[in-house]
Motif scaffolding. Sequence first.
Motif, PDB file in Angstrom:
ATOM      1  N   ASP A 114       0.890  -1.167  -0.084  1.00 12.26           N
ATOM      2  CA  ASP A 114       0.035   0.021  -0.006  1.00 12.26           C
ATOM      3  C   ASP A 114       0.887   1.225  -0.023  1.00 12.26           C
ATOM      4  O   ASP A 114       1.524   1.521   1.102  1.00 12.26           O
ATOM      5  N   ASN A 167      -0.071   3.763   2.877  1.00  7.39           N
ATOM      6  CA  ASN A 167       0.173   3.625   4.524  1.00  7.39           C
ATOM      7  C   ASN A 167       1.696   3.437   4.441  1.00  7.39           C
ATOM      8  O   ASN A 167       2.099   3.259   5.618  1.00  7.39           O
ATOM      9  N   SER A 168       2.518   3.058   3.311  1.00  5.99           N
ATOM     10  CA  SER A 168       3.728   2.711   3.883  1.00  5.99           C
ATOM     11  C   SER A 168       4.744   3.988   3.838  1.00  5.99           C
ATOM     12  O   SER A 168       5.884   3.960   4.188  1.00  5.99           O
ATOM     13  N   LEU A 169       4.182   5.379   3.734  1.00  6.17           N
ATOM     14  CA  LEU A 169       4.928   6.335   3.845  1.00  6.17           C
ATOM     15  C   LEU A 169       4.280   7.176   4.900  1.00  6.17           C
ATOM     16  O   LEU A 169       3.035   7.480   4.825  1.00  6.17           O
ATOM     17  N   ASN A 170       5.016   7.753   5.718  1.00  3.79           N
ATOM     18  CA  ASN A 170       4.532   8.594   6.984  1.00  3.79           C
ATOM     19  C   ASN A 170       4.215  10.009   6.533  1.00  3.79           C
ATOM     20  O   ASN A 170       5.062  10.731   5.937  1.00  3.79           O
ATOM     21  N   PRO A 171       2.830  10.119   6.543  1.00 10.65           N
ATOM     22  CA  PRO A 171       2.600  11.307   5.912  1.00 10.65           C
ATOM     23  C   PRO A 171       2.864  12.761   6.508  1.00 10.65           C
ATOM     24  O   PRO A 171       2.824  13.813   5.920  1.00 10.65           O
ATOM     25  N   ARG A 172       3.570  12.905   7.710  1.00  9.73           N
ATOM     26  CA  ARG A 172       4.015  13.840   8.254  1.00  9.73           C
ATOM     27  C   ARG A 172       5.620  14.092   8.032  1.00  9.73           C
ATOM     28  O   ARG A 172       5.976  15.082   8.520  1.00  9.73           O
ATOM     29  N   MET A 173       6.182  13.083   7.042  1.00  8.17           N
ATOM     30  CA  MET A 173       7.505  13.374   6.941  1.00  8.17           C
ATOM     31  C   MET A 173       7.511  13.717   5.430  1.00  8.17           C
ATOM     32  O   MET A 173       6.863  13.206   4.571  1.00  8.17           O
ATOM     33  N   HIS A 233       1.385  13.211   0.348  1.00 11.23           N
ATOM     34  CA  HIS A 233      -0.052  13.313  -0.122  1.00 11.23           C
ATOM     35  C   HIS A 233       0.147  14.118  -1.609  1.00 11.23           C
ATOM     36  O   HIS A 233      -0.877  14.115  -2.121  1.00 11.23           O
TER      37      HIS A 233
END
Lengths: 283, 328
Positions: free
Chosen positions: B101, B104-110, B153
Amino acid sequence: MKKRSEVLYFTLRNKKLLIGSGIILFFLILALIGPTFTKYKPLEYASPRGAEPPSTHFWMGTTFFGQDVFSQFVNGLRATFVVGLLGGGLGTLVGMLIGFTAGYRGGIVDEILNAFTNIVLVIPTLAVLLIIAAYLQVRSLLMECLFIGLTAWPWVARAIRAQTFSLRTREFVDLAKLSGMKPLRIIRDEIAPNMMSYLVLVFILQFGGAILTAATLDFIGLGPTNTISLGLMMQYAVLWGALPFGMWWWFVPPGLAITAIVGALYSMNVGLDEIFTPKLREI
Amino acid sequence: MALKVENLTVYYQTLRGDVRALEHASFQLEDGEIMGLAGESGCGKTTAGRTIIRLYEPTGGEIYFKSTVLGNGAPKMVNLLELDKAQMKLVRQEISMIFQDPVNSLNPRMSVGDIIAEPMVIHGKYGPESEGVIIALLERVGLRADHLRRYPHEFSGGQRQRIGIARALSLNPRLVICDEPVSALDVSIQAQTLNLLEDLQHDFNLAYIFVAHDLSVVQHISDRVAVMYVGKIVEMADSEMLYNNPLHPYTEALLSSVPKPDPKYKSERIIMQGDVADPSNPPSGCYFHPRCRYAVDLCKQKSPEFRELKKDHFVACHRAEELKLRGI
């Protein structure tokens, strides 16, 4: 960059947040610089003539004993902010500690911590405080903060536990894990930032809750014994007949201030929620 | 040999009893080889991938990995299950993973740069020259240097998967476990991503374990394929051999479901009866017998052995010798 300016844009046009933080700022400044405008200590018997309505000398009048209400009010505000900051802060901190640990570790650790949380949740705070207060002759403001913080955390812990549960199964947490990241850093760098908005909201709610609890405790006579606070002012006012004798200047300012501060905090909370959650924004 | 897995077994304990997610899986992977793990949902292929990197703890078995870090520069076979925490952390530089996915596999805050740099930071390898390395990686996977400061995003699914691939390669691993890396993507993007993975495999001489349910994807990329059914490897062979001459009825049934690009082709799809067996309560004998159209009494009673029927062609079926199965 785009994201940051978007947040700023919605912050600046969110009336709930602006009004709320304006009120808080006003009282905070009053609490910080207010005491320099008065010559009297809050509990000092300043006027020999007893209760007096507001005048140019006593801006908010005096109490039944001739104490300066303005001095009590601004010093009481300080106590209120201290309780909110320390009590609410402690509650948030303990809740985060327990919530993150339970949510991240899961399994038996979670079972134990969750059971503990639920036990603390159902302990009647007031009854415990009555017992503790009966044993302590002198109670300080700091001790009150400690009581409040150590009894208010369960709601925080439960909510953070639930959020951590959902975040820790996300694949970016797995990736961090299998790159060799340590659990504490995973919580700090991967999980917590994704619920930062939530943590801010929780702190604000705890802040307001602590102020309300402190006012309740003070009002029923379980507050600190060696200082003044807004709750204590109201307790003394009621105790010495401010209501039947119409000494409105004695009990209206503290009551109004507590209502305004807690109301403003809730307004900030709703405003921030709208900024963090685009779905709630008013267009 | 890059990796050797022996009798790897994973049971999940639940209130209804043990779920046999993986049973006695054995296979090995050469340096620079791509091994496909194929099978239906719930057959244990994801569990196998994640257990090799010790995201899940196995119930039994051995995982040998050729580690250069632990051998101080010289390749050395180590048993991953016998390593202590500090050693395991070192080995983690050499094995990485790409998830299904891309959201989900990337931290949205980084930011993208931070995401790719993360493994370097964890292992204390982030230095002044690292940003250049990251930009080179970004460009290598088909993104641009100015994407460095952007957030996940702002990217499409295919681009995000490229970011995930760049992150997986940032420490120069030897083995990459790809857990359904393209199944969440559009078909056109799938092909691009597969080609990128192939190119990278060549350039960096990587070994892949490629987990996927889509047999055409597996065929496209894999050198060798293992087909799994309810936690067991039922057939394993060279990609070509397996697709042309399957020896297990389950493989045959799976292959018959692969769509053919020829509209005149009269397909004879094998419709399997019943559902995938419940891994917490598997059937007797061969797990596949209730759905197998070639099943005989022996299949109900005895579990077939996983054996090398032809050279490098392993199968677990009692009737493998006599059956004439259709491939593609």
